[in-house]
Enzyme design. Structure first.
Site, short mmCIF file in Angstrom:
data_model
loop_
_atom_site.label_atom_id
_atom_site.label_comp_id
_atom_site.label_asym_id
_atom_site.label_seq_id
_atom_site.Cartn_x
_atom_site.Cartn_y
_atom_site.Cartn_z
CG ASP A 1 -1.84 1.19 1.28
OD1 ASP A 1 -2.91 1.07 0.69
OD2 ASP A 1 -1.48 2.23 1.87
CE1 TYR B 1 1.00 7.85 2.40
CE2 TYR B 1 1.34 5.56 1.83
CZ TYR B 1 0.56 6.55 2.40
OH TYR B 1 -0.63 6.21 2.97
CE LYS C 1 -3.51 4.76 0.42
NZ LYS C 1 -2.11 4.62 0.86
CG HIS D 1 -4.30 9.84 0.17
ND1 HIS D 1 -2.97 9.73 -0.15
CD2 HIS D 1 -4.40 9.42 1.45
CE1 HIS D 1 -2.31 9.26 0.91
NE2 HIS D 1 -3.16 9.07 1.88
P1 NDP Z 1 1.02 1.65 11.90
O1 NDP Z 1 -0.11 1.61 12.84
O2 NDP Z 1 1.17 0.58 10.89
O3 NDP Z 1 2.34 1.78 12.79
C1 NDP Z 1 3.61 1.91 12.23
C2 NDP Z 1 4.59 2.20 13.36
O4 NDP Z 1 4.65 1.09 14.25
C3 NDP Z 1 5.98 2.44 12.87
O5 NDP Z 1 6.58 3.42 13.71
C4 NDP Z 1 6.68 1.09 13.06
O6 NDP Z 1 8.05 1.31 13.26
C5 NDP Z 1 5.97 0.56 14.28
N1 NDP Z 1 5.83 -0.91 14.28
C6 NDP Z 1 5.51 -1.70 13.22
N2 NDP Z 1 5.40 -2.98 13.58
C7 NDP Z 1 5.68 -3.03 14.90
C8 NDP Z 1 5.75 -4.09 15.84
N3 NDP Z 1 5.52 -5.33 15.48
N4 NDP Z 1 6.07 -3.77 17.12
C9 NDP Z 1 6.33 -2.49 17.49
N5 NDP Z 1 6.26 -1.45 16.64
C10 NDP Z 1 5.94 -1.71 15.36
O7 NDP Z 1 0.99 3.11 11.22
P2 NDP Z 1 0.89 3.77 9.79
O8 NDP Z 1 0.32 5.11 10.04
O9 NDP Z 1 2.16 3.66 9.04
O10 NDP Z 1 -0.23 2.93 9.01
C11 NDP Z 1 0.05 1.80 8.25
C12 NDP Z 1 -0.19 2.04 6.77
O11 NDP Z 1 -1.51 2.49 6.51
C13 NDP Z 1 0.69 3.17 6.18
O12 NDP Z 1 2.02 2.80 6.01
C14 NDP Z 1 -0.07 3.48 4.93
O13 NDP Z 1 0.19 2.51 3.94
C15 NDP Z 1 -1.51 3.39 5.42
N6 NDP Z 1 -2.00 4.72 5.87
C16 NDP Z 1 -2.96 5.34 5.09
C17 NDP Z 1 -3.45 6.57 5.41
C18 NDP Z 1 -4.50 7.19 4.57
O14 NDP Z 1 -4.82 8.37 4.78
N7 NDP Z 1 -5.06 6.47 3.61
C19 NDP Z 1 -2.98 7.31 6.61
C20 NDP Z 1 -2.01 6.57 7.39
C21 NDP Z 1 -1.57 5.33 7.02
P3 NDP Z 1 9.20 0.61 12.35
O15 NDP Z 1 8.92 0.94 10.91
O16 NDP Z 1 10.45 1.24 12.87
O17 NDP Z 1 9.11 -0.85 12.63
#
Ligand code: NDP
Length: 272
Positions: free
Chosen positions: A46, A51, A76, A109
């Protein structure tokens, strides 16, 4: 492929686990994350124009050698590009950066006022031209969906919204369910903000799973597609091990009781 798929409108299968790449830095970081995810069996990525890493997603996909037909790629339309002609041009640039002939799912988006309906018509055109396999929206609340459905020829296949036990979006999810619009949960890990929640930690300990796995499993058991983001190989693997256990009714009930209206990103509820 890790996990199962569900059928979207138009009979397009979407894997229920997708790798999110929001805030994965462009270049080596995104490429390594996508490469690793594909290597261990993720088949859904995704991304989004905003991004800034579509080209890296494309590069990792090409490098993987996995047949295009086995992959599911979402991107998006960014807000500045909304409008009919500008949306079509923005799509062309996205597929160019991704180096793909088509994307599996193209989303609006954000519900940009005054522009979203004509932007949707552009997505309908892309679908008719088979340049996308499915089209959908993101951050659409009930009032945005009602407005769109009054006008649309094609009902969105997907609505991608922030969902976690701490922000359950029950009203939007019920609305989508009644219209067979699949819900994709973004920020399913609350961007890390509630991984230490005592109830989640307790359930994780009881099941010998991690808090992240519990949150993702909760989303799956509510019928959603989950899009966890990580740039670390160990967490990419951890977040994928969610198809070999169930939470059970009692844990689901305790997680369902955690609603607190937690928004970790932007909040579309007051967007007219
Ligand atoms: P998430 O809820 O997926 O959290 C991501 C964070 O959690 C990062 O800091 C990551 O750090 C950490 N993390 C990941 N896995 C673990 C784990 N197993 N244990 C502890 N920490 C963890 O947040 P996002 O906001 O990134 O949402 C996910 C996806 O959703 C986005 O990447 C995007 O594709 C989508 N999205 C879409 C939006 C929209 O408006 N349509 C808005 C926001 C997100 P690290 O990378 O260091 O592991």
């Amino acid at each position: 492929m890790i996990g199962d798929s569900i059928a979207l409108k138009g009979d397009v299968a979407i894997p229920r686990l997708g790798l999110g790449v929001f805030q994965a830095r462009r270049g080596a970081e995104t490429q390594a994350a996508v490469r690793e995810a594909l290597r261990i069996g993720y088949r859904h990525v995704d991304t989004a124009r905003i991004y800034g890493n579509e080209q890296d997603v494309g590069a990792a996909i090409r490098e993987s050698g996995i047949a295009r037909s086995e992959l599911f790629v979402t991107t998006k339309l960014w807000n500045d590009d909304q409008g009919f002609d500008s949306a079509l041009r923005a799509f062309d640039r996205s597929v160019e950066r991704l180096s793909l002939e088509y994307v599996d799912l193209y989303l609006l988006h954000w519900p940009v006022p005054k522009k979203r309906i004509e932007s949707w018509r552009a997505l309908e055109r892309l679908l008719a031209e088979r340049r996308v396999r499915a089209i959908g929206v993101s951050n659409f609340m009930v009032h945005h969906l009602e407005e769109l459905l009054r006008d649309a020829s094609v009902v969105p296949a997907v609505n991608q919204i922030e969902v976690s036990p701490f922000l359950q979006q029950r009203e939007v999810r019920a609305f989508c369910k009644a219209r067979a619009i699949a819900v994709e949960a973004y920020s399913p890990l609350t961007k890390g903000e509630r991984l230490n929640d005592p109830a989640v930690v307790k359930i994780a300990a009881q099941l010998e799973r991690s808090p992240a796995q519990v949150l993702l499993r909760w989303g799956l058991e509510h019928g959603m597609i989950v899009l966890p983001k990580s740039s670390r190989a160990s967490r990419i693997a951890e977040n994928s091990k969610i198809f070999d256990f169930t939470l059970g009714a009692d844990a689901m009930k305790r997680l369902d009781a955690l609603e607190e209206g937690l928004v970790t990103g932007w909040d579309p509820r007051r967007q007219p």
